[in-house]
Design a protein around this motif. Structure first.
Motif, PDB file in Angstrom:
ATOM      1  N   ARG A  25       0.875  -1.183   0.000  1.00  0.00           N
ATOM      2  CA  ARG A  25       0.000   0.000   0.000  1.00  0.00           C
ATOM      3  C   ARG A  25       0.914   1.236   0.000  1.00  0.00           C
ATOM      4  O   ARG A  25       1.680   1.435   0.947  1.00  0.00           O
ATOM      5  CB  ARG A  25      -0.927   0.011   1.204  1.00  0.00           C
ATOM      6  N   THR A  26       0.830   2.058  -1.051  1.00  0.00           N
ATOM      7  CA  THR A  26       1.713   3.227  -1.232  1.00  0.00           C
ATOM      8  C   THR A  26       0.962   4.513  -0.929  1.00  0.00           C
ATOM      9  O   THR A  26      -0.136   4.729  -1.449  1.00  0.00           O
ATOM     10  CB  THR A  26       2.245   3.288  -2.671  1.00  0.00           C
ATOM     11  N   SER A  27       1.564   5.322  -0.066  1.00  0.00           N
ATOM     12  CA  SER A  27       1.000   6.643   0.233  1.00  0.00           C
ATOM     13  C   SER A  27       2.068   7.695  -0.109  1.00  0.00           C
ATOM     14  O   SER A  27       3.224   7.582   0.326  1.00  0.00           O
ATOM     15  CB  SER A  27       0.612   6.756   1.706  1.00  0.00           C
ATOM     16  N   LYS A  28       1.692   8.751  -0.886  1.00  0.00           N
ATOM     17  CA  LYS A  28       2.656   9.785  -1.291  1.00  0.00           C
ATOM     18  C   LYS A  28       2.109  11.183  -0.957  1.00  0.00           C
ATOM     19  O   LYS A  28       0.932  11.441  -1.206  1.00  0.00           O
ATOM     20  CB  LYS A  28       2.941   9.713  -2.784  1.00  0.00           C
ATOM     21  N   VAL A  29       2.995  12.015  -0.399  1.00  0.00           N
ATOM     22  CA  VAL A  29       2.625  13.419  -0.095  1.00  0.00           C
ATOM     23  C   VAL A  29       3.760  14.335  -0.629  1.00  0.00           C
ATOM     24  O   VAL A  29       4.927  13.934  -0.639  1.00  0.00           O
ATOM     25  CB  VAL A  29       2.430  13.642   1.414  1.00  0.00           C
ATOM     26  N   PRO A  30       3.405  15.557  -1.076  1.00  0.00           N
ATOM     27  CA  PRO A  30       4.450  16.472  -1.582  1.00  0.00           C
ATOM     28  C   PRO A  30       5.229  17.111  -0.433  1.00  0.00           C
ATOM     29  O   PRO A  30       4.677  17.350   0.652  1.00  0.00           O
ATOM     30  CB  PRO A  30       3.645  17.496  -2.352  1.00  0.00           C
ATOM     31  N   LEU A  31       6.510  17.384  -0.706  1.00  0.00           N
ATOM     32  CA  LEU A  31       7.350  18.148   0.226  1.00  0.00           C
ATOM     33  C   LEU A  31       7.458  19.562  -0.312  1.00  0.00           C
ATOM     34  O   LEU A  31       7.806  19.782  -1.480  1.00  0.00           O
ATOM     35  CB  LEU A  31       8.746  17.505   0.323  1.00  0.00           C
ATOM     36  N   LYS A  32       7.154  20.565   0.507  1.00  0.00           N
ATOM     37  CA  LYS A  32       7.114  21.970   0.048  1.00  0.00           C
ATOM     38  C   LYS A  32       8.077  22.836   0.867  1.00  0.00           C
ATOM     39  O   LYS A  32       8.346  22.549   2.026  1.00  0.00           O
ATOM     40  CB  LYS A  32       5.689  22.532   0.173  1.00  0.00           C
ATOM     41  N   ASP A  33       8.528  23.909   0.184  1.00  0.00           N
ATOM     42  CA  ASP A  33       9.401  24.871   0.891  1.00  0.00           C
ATOM     43  C   ASP A  33       8.542  25.904   1.581  1.00  0.00           C
ATOM     44  O   ASP A  33       7.309  25.819   1.571  1.00  0.00           O
ATOM     45  CB  ASP A  33      10.407  25.501  -0.080  1.00  0.00           C
ATOM     46  N   LYS A  34       9.268  26.965   2.070  1.00  0.00           N
ATOM     47  CA  LYS A  34       8.533  27.974   2.823  1.00  0.00           C
ATOM     48  C   LYS A  34       7.604  28.796   1.946  1.00  0.00           C
ATOM     49  O   LYS A  34       6.693  29.455   2.431  1.00  0.00           O
ATOM     50  CB  LYS A  34       9.507  28.870   3.571  1.00  0.00           C
ATOM     51  N   ASN A  35       7.853  28.720   0.646  1.00  0.00           N
ATOM     52  CA  ASN A  35       6.967  29.453  -0.267  1.00  0.00           C
ATOM     53  C   ASN A  35       5.838  28.571  -0.783  1.00  0.00           C
ATOM     54  O   ASN A  35       5.143  28.926  -1.730  1.00  0.00           O
ATOM     55  CB  ASN A  35       7.769  30.010  -1.441  1.00  0.00           C
ATOM     56  N   ASN A  36       5.740  27.401  -0.148  1.00  0.00           N
ATOM     57  CA  ASN A  36       4.684  26.458  -0.537  1.00  0.00           C
ATOM     58  C   ASN A  36       4.893  25.900  -1.936  1.00  0.00           C
ATOM     59  O   ASN A  36       3.950  25.535  -2.620  1.00  0.00           O
ATOM     60  CB  ASN A  36       3.294  27.096  -0.434  1.00  0.00           C
ATOM     61  N   GLU A  37       6.141  25.845  -2.302  1.00  0.00           N
ATOM     62  CA  GLU A  37       6.471  25.264  -3.602  1.00  0.00           C
ATOM     63  C   GLU A  37       6.909  23.819  -3.382  1.00  0.00           C
ATOM     64  O   GLU A  37       7.620  23.501  -2.431  1.00  0.00           O
ATOM     65  CB  GLU A  37       7.596  26.040  -4.265  1.00  0.00           C
ATOM     66  N   ALA A  38       6.441  22.913  -4.259  1.00  0.00           N
ATOM     67  CA  ALA A  38       6.811  21.499  -4.161  1.00  0.00           C
ATOM     68  C   ALA A  38       8.269  21.339  -4.502  1.00  0.00           C
ATOM     69  O   ALA A  38       8.713  21.743  -5.580  1.00  0.00           O
ATOM     70  CB  ALA A  38       5.955  20.661  -5.105  1.00  0.00           C
ATOM     71  N   VAL A  39       8.996  20.763  -3.574  1.00  0.00           N
ATOM     72  CA  VAL A  39      10.419  20.542  -3.803  1.00  0.00           C
ATOM     73  C   VAL A  39      10.764  19.043  -3.802  1.00  0.00           C
ATOM     74  O   VAL A  39      11.901  18.668  -4.082  1.00  0.00           O
ATOM     75  CB  VAL A  39      11.247  21.266  -2.733  1.00  0.00           C
ATOM     76  N   GLY A  40       9.755  18.183  -3.470  1.00  0.00           N
ATOM     77  CA  GLY A  40      10.009  16.734  -3.456  1.00  0.00           C
ATOM     78  C   GLY A  40       8.758  15.957  -3.081  1.00  0.00           C
ATOM     79  O   GLY A  40       7.682  16.542  -2.872  1.00  0.00           O
ATOM     80  N   ILE A  41       8.924  14.660  -3.006  1.00  0.00           N
ATOM     81  CA  ILE A  41       7.802  13.747  -2.662  1.00  0.00           C
ATOM     82  C   ILE A  41       8.265  12.797  -1.557  1.00  0.00           C
ATOM     83  O   ILE A  41       9.341  12.210  -1.619  1.00  0.00           O
ATOM     84  CB  ILE A  41       7.364  12.932  -3.876  1.00  0.00           C
ATOM     85  N   LEU A  42       7.343  12.628  -0.554  1.00  0.00           N
ATOM     86  CA  LEU A  42       7.592  11.656   0.514  1.00  0.00           C
ATOM     87  C   LEU A  42       6.712  10.425   0.246  1.00  0.00           C
ATOM     88  O   LEU A  42       5.481  10.525   0.165  1.00  0.00           O
ATOM     89  CB  LEU A  42       7.234  12.244   1.882  1.00  0.00           C
ATOM     90  N   GLY A  43       7.349   9.302   0.067  1.00  0.00           N
ATOM     91  CA  GLY A  43       6.605   8.060  -0.184  1.00  0.00           C
ATOM     92  C   GLY A  43       6.669   7.113   1.002  1.00  0.00           C
ATOM     93  O   GLY A  43       7.741   6.882   1.557  1.00  0.00           O
ATOM     94  N   ILE A  44       5.470   6.570   1.411  1.00  0.00           N
ATOM     95  CA  ILE A  44       5.387   5.599   2.516  1.00  0.00           C
ATOM     96  C   ILE A  44       4.815   4.273   1.958  1.00  0.00           C
ATOM     97  O   ILE A  44       3.762   4.277   1.314  1.00  0.00           O
ATOM     98  CB  ILE A  44       4.483   6.125   3.649  1.00  0.00           C
ATOM     99  N   TYR A  45       5.552   3.165   2.206  1.00  0.00           N
ATOM    100  CA  TYR A  45       5.142   1.847   1.696  1.00  0.00           C
ATOM    101  C   TYR A  45       4.807   0.905   2.876  1.00  0.00           C
ATOM    102  O   TYR A  45       5.575   0.814   3.827  1.00  0.00           O
ATOM    103  CB  TYR A  45       6.262   1.245   0.838  1.00  0.00           C
ATOM    104  N   GLU A  46       3.631   0.237   2.750  1.00  0.00           N
ATOM    105  CA  GLU A  46       3.197  -0.719   3.801  1.00  0.00           C
ATOM    106  C   GLU A  46       2.912  -2.088   3.173  1.00  0.00           C
ATOM    107  O   GLU A  46       2.187  -2.187   2.179  1.00  0.00           O
ATOM    108  CB  GLU A  46       1.926  -0.194   4.480  1.00  0.00           C
ATOM    109  N   ASP A  47       3.511  -3.125   3.785  1.00  0.00           N
ATOM    110  CA  ASP A  47       3.275  -4.496   3.283  1.00  0.00           C
ATOM    111  C   ASP A  47       1.892  -4.967   3.774  1.00  0.00           C
ATOM    112  O   ASP A  47       1.667  -5.185   4.961  1.00  0.00           O
ATOM    113  CB  ASP A  47       4.360  -5.434   3.802  1.00  0.00           C
TER     114      ASP A  47
END
Length: 613
Positions: A25-47
């Motif tokens: 089960r994959t869950s993904k959320v965006p990583l943002k800077d102080k200007n609320n700009e997306a700078v990356g993605i955080l992915g969480i994986y569950e078996d």
């Protein structure tokens, strides 16, 4: 992510480096800077492999629970928790009807306690029981079902639930029964066919070998059956065969087998006959005569009245020495002998046995004629006291046969007992004895004589026996105290209470009773005290060797002492020598009967003897 969703989640299968299939089960959320700009993605994986497996199993279980088989789930105490729709369709009970109940709601009453005890023993030992059972629908209809019960246990081995699956097998059982009927039963008459007959004959042989009791096989063929088929048609012939089958079933005993083995041939298997060949043959002959009489009655075949007769062959068996087919063949041969000797008759395979049966049948016929034509006579044997003075006589029946001269009772009384002819013969003896007592009463030298007659068990068992005796005594106007009825010890084995009651009723009017052949049967003080006897008769078997046999002397001494303790008189029969009389006198026996004093003789000779004494 590019759509503006702050989070996404999904399930997907993956393959591990070692080739194993798993679910993530994959869950993904965006990583943002102080200007609320997306700078990356955080992915969480569950078996979630186990979860997916459980989900699949539940889906499969749900589908299975609503399968064609009815299902019941109970708790450990057998209370119903859940049923499926197939259960409702089979039994008629809804979930609401049965939840909280036990499966006993389906009990048909067809199975006993032992059945259920065995079921639960198996379930407790193995965790599973499977078999066929009769249950009852909500409508009350009883039906057959195939039932499987499984115990569900937790990790510690404790039963938590029971799951039962049930299938209505009404149709398949009906089909199975139909196949069985076709395999083992004749479709026209519904009687066992040759295959089932041979199986039962095999079992009968085994049973006969164990018990020693004989069996018999009767082979029946309908006389001139082909003529009926040729003239009136096979449909009418079939009606005759069906009616013959019914009559045969009604003519035999419960437990006997009637089979149709083809065409107009029937076989009857009789079991549990006597161990003695002659008695077994006699028993078979009685049943065979009943069959002959039944099958000789007219038949109503549609609009036709028809008369048919059978030819019957019989063979006896009692062990495995003769094979199954050989036994059937013997009966078949005897049946053909019956046909060659005129049809509508019975013949035994064993010529010697046939001779015995023929002799017995002829004697029974002649005995009936003897009753009708009054061919009997009473012979009288004197009874005396210690001084030789006459006390009375025993009346002994003889058959004055027109061709075979005088026949003693030992030759015909047993047959009379078996056939019931002893009843009219016994009544004739009573009538003749009372008539003689009436004559004796007219003369001073004979009016005090007591006349003894023998009474059979069958006579005593008649409901109106007491009334018969009273009526006869009154009709001849005799003194009832001069009539003595002699009973045998064997009569006292059955219905002692009934016998005592009848004896008491006759004793009230003065009739006396003597116990004949004392010491040879089943006497005990327990019931001797209950019987209103006036006399014990010592059997001649003890008198014969009393002079030389210490045992006989001891028995006679004991009988006399027993009689004295019960205030009964004693008479010894079979006294033939002066030495025997003297020995009996020394033992305090004061009454005698035997050739020493006079043989059984006709009334005129007896009257002459009386005048000399």
């Amino acid at each position: 992510m590019t759509s503006g969703n702050s989070r996404i989640s999904y399930d997907e299968p993956q393959t591990t480096p070692d080739g194993k299939q798993i679910w993530l089960r994959t869950s993904k959320v965006p990583l943002k800077d102080k200007n609320n700009e997306a700078v990356g993605i955080l992915g969480i994986y569950e078996d979630i492999t186990d979860y997916k497996l459980n989900e699949s199993n539940l889906r499969i279980a749900a589908t299975a629970f609503e399968a064609q088989e009815g299902m019941i789930v109970t708790d450990a105490t057998n209370n119903i928790l859940r049923v499926n729709s197939a259960f409702t369709e089979i039994t008629g009970y809804t979930s609401k009807d049965v939840i909280g109940q036990t499966p006993l709601i389906l009990n048909s009453g067809r199975q006993d306690k032992a059945f259920y005890q065995e079921m639960w023993e198996c379930l407790n030992e193995t965790g599973v029981w499977e078999g066929e059972i009769w249950n009852r629908r909500k409508s009350g209809e009883v039906y057959p079902e195939h039932l499987t019960i499984t115990a569900v246990k937790d990790a510690s081995g404790i039963v938590t639930n029971y799951v039962a699956t049930l299938t209505d097998i009404t149709m398949s059982k009906a089909a199975s029964d139909e196949i069985k009927n076709l395999a083992f039963y004749d479709p026209l008459t519904h009687l066992p066919n040759r295959r089932l007959l041979m199986d039962r004959l095999k079992q009968a042989l085994a049973s006969s070998t164990r018990s020693g009791q004989r069996g018999a096989l009767l082979f029946l063929d309908l006389d001139h059956f082909k003529t009926l088929n040729d003239t009136l048609g096979h449909d009418v012939g079939d009606l005759l065969l069906q009616q013959v089958a019914n009559r045969l079933n009604n003519s035999v005993r419960e437990g006997d087998t009637v089979a149709r083995i083809g065409g107009d041939e029937f076989v009857v298997l009789l079991e549990d006959l006597s161990e003695r060949a002659t008695e077994a043959a006699a028993q078979t002959e009685v049943i065979s005569q009943k069959i002959l009489a039944s099958l000789n009655q007219p038949y109503q075949l549609g609009s036709h009245e028809h008369h048919s007769t059978p030819s019957i062959g019989v063979t006896l068996f009692n062990d495995h020495e003769t094979g199954l087919e050989a036994i059937v063949k013997q009966a078949d041969i005897a049946m053909y002998q019956s046909k060659t000797e005129g049809r509508n008759t019975l013949r035994f395979f064993d010529p010697k046995m046939q001779e015995v049966i023929t002799t017995r049948a002829n004697m029974e016929r002649e005995l009936r004629q003897a009753i009708q034509h009054q061919q009997f006579q009473l012979y009288y044997q004197i009874q005396v006291d210690s001084m030789g003075h006459p006390l009375g006589a025993e009346a002994l029946i003889r058959w004055d046969h027109p061709e075979r001269n005088m026949i003693p009772p030992i030759r015909f009384i047993p047959l009379a007992e078996e056939t019931g002819l002893i009843l009219p013969i016994g009544q004739w003896v009573l009538e003749t004895a009372c008539a003689q007592l009436a004559v004796w009463h007219q003369y001073p030298h004979s009016r005090d004589l007591i006349l003894s007659i023998n009474v059979s068990a069958k006579q005593f068992q008649q409901a109106d026996f007491v009334a018969q005796v009273k009526e006869t005594v009154q009709r001849y106007g005799i003194d009832p105290t001069k009539l003595k009825l002699e009973l045998t010890e064997s009569m006292l084995i059955n219905d002692i209470a009934g016998i005592v009651e009848k004896m008491n009723m006759l004793s009230v009017i003065g009739i006396r009773f003597s116990l004949d052949d004392f010491g040879t049967g089943y006497s005990s003080l327990q019931y001797l005290k209950k019987l209103p006897l006036s006399q014990l008769k010592i059997d001649q078997s003890f008198v014969r060797d009393i002079v030389v046999d210490n045992n006989d002397r001891a028995i006679v001494r004991t009988i006399i002492a027993m009689a004295r303790s019960l205030d009964l008189s004693v008479i010894a029969e079979g006294v033939e020598t002066e030495e025997q009389r003297q020995c009996l006198l020394e033992k305090d026996c004061m009454n005698f009967q035997g050739y020493l004093f006079g043989k059984p003789m006709p009334i005129d000779e007896f009257e002459s003897l009386l005048s000399k004494v």
